[in-house]
Enzyme design. Structure first.
Site, PDB file in Angstrom:
ATOM      1  N   GLU A  43       0.886  -1.169   0.000  1.00  0.00           N
ATOM      2  CA  GLU A  43       0.000   0.000   0.000  1.00  0.00           C
ATOM      3  C   GLU A  43       0.916   1.209   0.000  1.00  0.00           C
ATOM      4  OE1 GLU A  43      -1.478   3.335   1.416  1.00  0.00           O
ATOM      5  OE2 GLU A  43      -1.728   2.132   3.232  1.00  0.00           O
ATOM      6  N   CYS A  93      -2.148   8.234   4.593  1.00  0.00           N
ATOM      7  CA  CYS A  93      -2.185   7.875   3.170  1.00  0.00           C
ATOM      8  C   CYS A  93      -3.505   8.304   2.544  1.00  0.00           C
ATOM      9  CB  CYS A  93      -2.015   6.367   2.998  1.00  0.00           C
ATOM     10  SG  CYS A  93      -0.575   5.670   3.811  1.00  0.00           S
TER      11      CYS A  93
END
Length: 543
Positions: free
Chosen positions: A293, A327
């Site tokens: 990720e 994020c």
């Protein structure tokens, strides 16, 4: 020996404590914060269950109080990575052969330890080491890591139940094996829960793990490692090492028993990992699993029907909680011309009301960014925006690193939808706004979809159901986690499995079965009860 089938029902999400004035959790956490600040700790690596000290000490400082020293960690080198791999491989057979209920019990006990006596310590080390306010720490280093541990036990148990059908005269079964070799977990600074989940999700499946956290997260990582040991994790199953990226890559990606990498970090680093693994593919015993990720340039697009108060609040929280160092943080916003002025006014008012300072003052909404490198990078973007005719600072823009790495929450307005801060990942408390013609919603959707290479999170804010449906369809590939009438942050384990595609990663959805499948290797076993004794089939007989 398996003596029964054991039930691990779907758990409830861990309740979030509110730390209100006068609450027992607030008083307890305040006490622990003072305790943690009173002493400097000496943090070893953990290799094969042993504390390893190299003498090469690196100081740990709170980002919001750089003059204070929390302690020192012992930096490792190439030989320590090799020792960690050896320790992992030594532990592999016994760990893989341990009964599922015993493995599960270790992680469930760790979750209970965090939920009870270690809750203030997980939160306290995260607050001081990563400059998170009390609420951001609570939802991360307490609730989310507890949820990861408990839900992953449930999800893995459900996977183990998945078995093939059997025809008469035979029995078929599926064996869910761990990978053949070791798994490397590389974890970021911004979420203690990610730091805990990446090594434990692989280990829960029977794998052995080398865990390299970001240096700026070691203060809370070592606390979690100590909890795992207290919960009964066998020596060598997870080995915690503090080395630089090139060193860990050089040793692990050249080892024949490298079986996979579980990564959260920058897109550039992940791309380099993938390239290196590909170049070394002939060295490995098996094809490695590559799970990552990575970056994001997360968006909020408002429709002309949107409530300005809802939009302003979604931007204020989505862009500036934990200083935008998520994020998933809202980094670019597209406002329709009919409500843009109202939204900007309300947003500026909200940002101006945000207090900034240390984590020990619970009235502070904003704390410091993680380190000087991040501070300098963000300040450069802000300073350039102040001088650029295509940009205007609506609020914030001041930066100060005398006492800590403080950057005011900053809103930039641009007339160019391709302005640099609309396109590049900044990873800090900076939001850029672009106003589009309220009657050109579909063109705005095309702009959202094409501006960034990332596809992690995004949201649509609207009271028009047709507009919501249109945005959901047109932005299908623009975000792995998509929100309707909400900020693009705050995914909860079991509720919104997290991950994105495009340049944002492999979308293997932490917090779901999808991620756990990557750390398993299935073996189909067929047992025939009455095997044939002659090769001839019936069709071979003459009429």
């Amino acid at each position: 020996m398996n003596l029964g089938y054991f039930s691990y029902p779907l758990p409830a999400n861990e309740p979030v404590l509110n730390y209100a004035p006068g609450s027992p959790e607030r008083a307890n956490l305040k006490k622990v914060l003072a305790e943690l600040k009173k002493k400097q700790i000496d943090v070893p690596m953990y290799i094969g269950g042993k504390a390893v000290r190299t003498g090469k000490k690196v100081a740990m400082h709170p980002p919001h109080e750089i003059g204070h020293t929390l302690g020192h960690f012992h930096a490792g080198e190439e030989k320590h990575v090799k020792q960690a791999i050896d320790a992992a491989l030594k532990a592999k057979e016994s760990w893989a052969n341990m009964s599922w209920e015993s493995r599960a019990g270790i992680f469930l006990k760790a979750a209970d330890l965090i939920a009870t006596k270690y809750r203030p310590y997980m939160n306290g080390t995260t607050m001081l080491g990563q400059s998170k306010n009390v609420y951001q720490a609570e939802i991360d280093s307490a609730c989310e890591i507890i949820d990861f541990l408990r839900f992953n036990v449930h999800f893995l148990n459900e996977i183990y139940k998945q078995q093939p059908i059997s025809a008469p005269g035979m029995h078929n079964r599926m064996e869910w094996r761990p990978l053949e070799g070791f798994v490397l977990a590389v974890t970021p600074f911004n979420f203690t829960a990610i730091g805990g989940n990446l090594p434990t999700s692989a280990a829960m499946c029977g794998n052995v793990v080398i865990w390299k956290p970001a240096n700026t997260q070691i203060y809370s990582a070592q606390m979690f490692m100590r909890i795992l040991q207290e919960a009964g994790l066998p020596d060598g199953v997870i080995n915690l090492v503090y080395v630089d990226g090139p060193t860990i890559g050089k040793v692990c990606f050249n080892h024949p028993d490298f079986a996979g990498v579980h990564f959260t970090g920058s897109t550039g680093v992940f791309n380099q990992m993938w390239t290196t693994i590909g170049a070394n593919i002939a060295k490995y015993r098996t094809y490695p699993r590559i799970v990552g990720e990575t970056g994001g340039k997360d968006f909020v697009i408002a429709h002309k029907s949107a409530d300005p108060d809802v939009v302003a609040t979604a931007l204020a929280r989505g862009a500036f909680e934990f200083q935008g160092q998520k994020c998933s943080a809202a980094s670019r916003a597209y406002l329709p011309s009919n409500i843009a002025e109202q939204v900007k006014k309300k947003l500026v008012e909200q940002v101006k009301s945000m207090k900034m300072g240390t984590v020990e003052d619970f009235t502070n909404f904003i704390n410091a960014v993680i380190d000087e490198k991040s501070f300098d990078k963000l300040k450069k973007y802000i300073d350039n925006a102040k001088k650029d005719r295509k940009a205007k600072i609506l609020v914030g823009g001041n930066c100060d690193k005398k006492a800590g790495y403080f950057i005011e929450p900053t809103v930039i307005e641009t007339t160019d939808p391709r302005y640099v801060t609309m396109c590049e990942e900044l990873f800090g408390p900076v939001l850029t706004i672009y106003t589009y013609d309220a009657n050109q919603f579909e063109k705005a959707l095309d702009l959202v979809d094409s501006t960034s290479p990332y596809a992690l999170t995004g949201s649509i804010i609207s009271t028009d159901r047709e507009a919501i449906e249109l945005a959901t369809a047109r932005l299908r590939n623009a975000a792995g986690n998509f929100y309707i009438n909400d900020k693009p942050t705050g995914a909860v384990v079991g509720q919104q499995p997290f991950g994105g595609a495009r340049a944002s990663g492999t979308n293997d959805k932490a917090g779901s079965m999808l991620n756990l499948y990557r750390w398993l290797s299935a073996r189909t076993i067929k047992e025939t009860f009455n095997p044939p004794t002659d090769y001839r089939y019936t069709f071979l007989q003459e009429a």
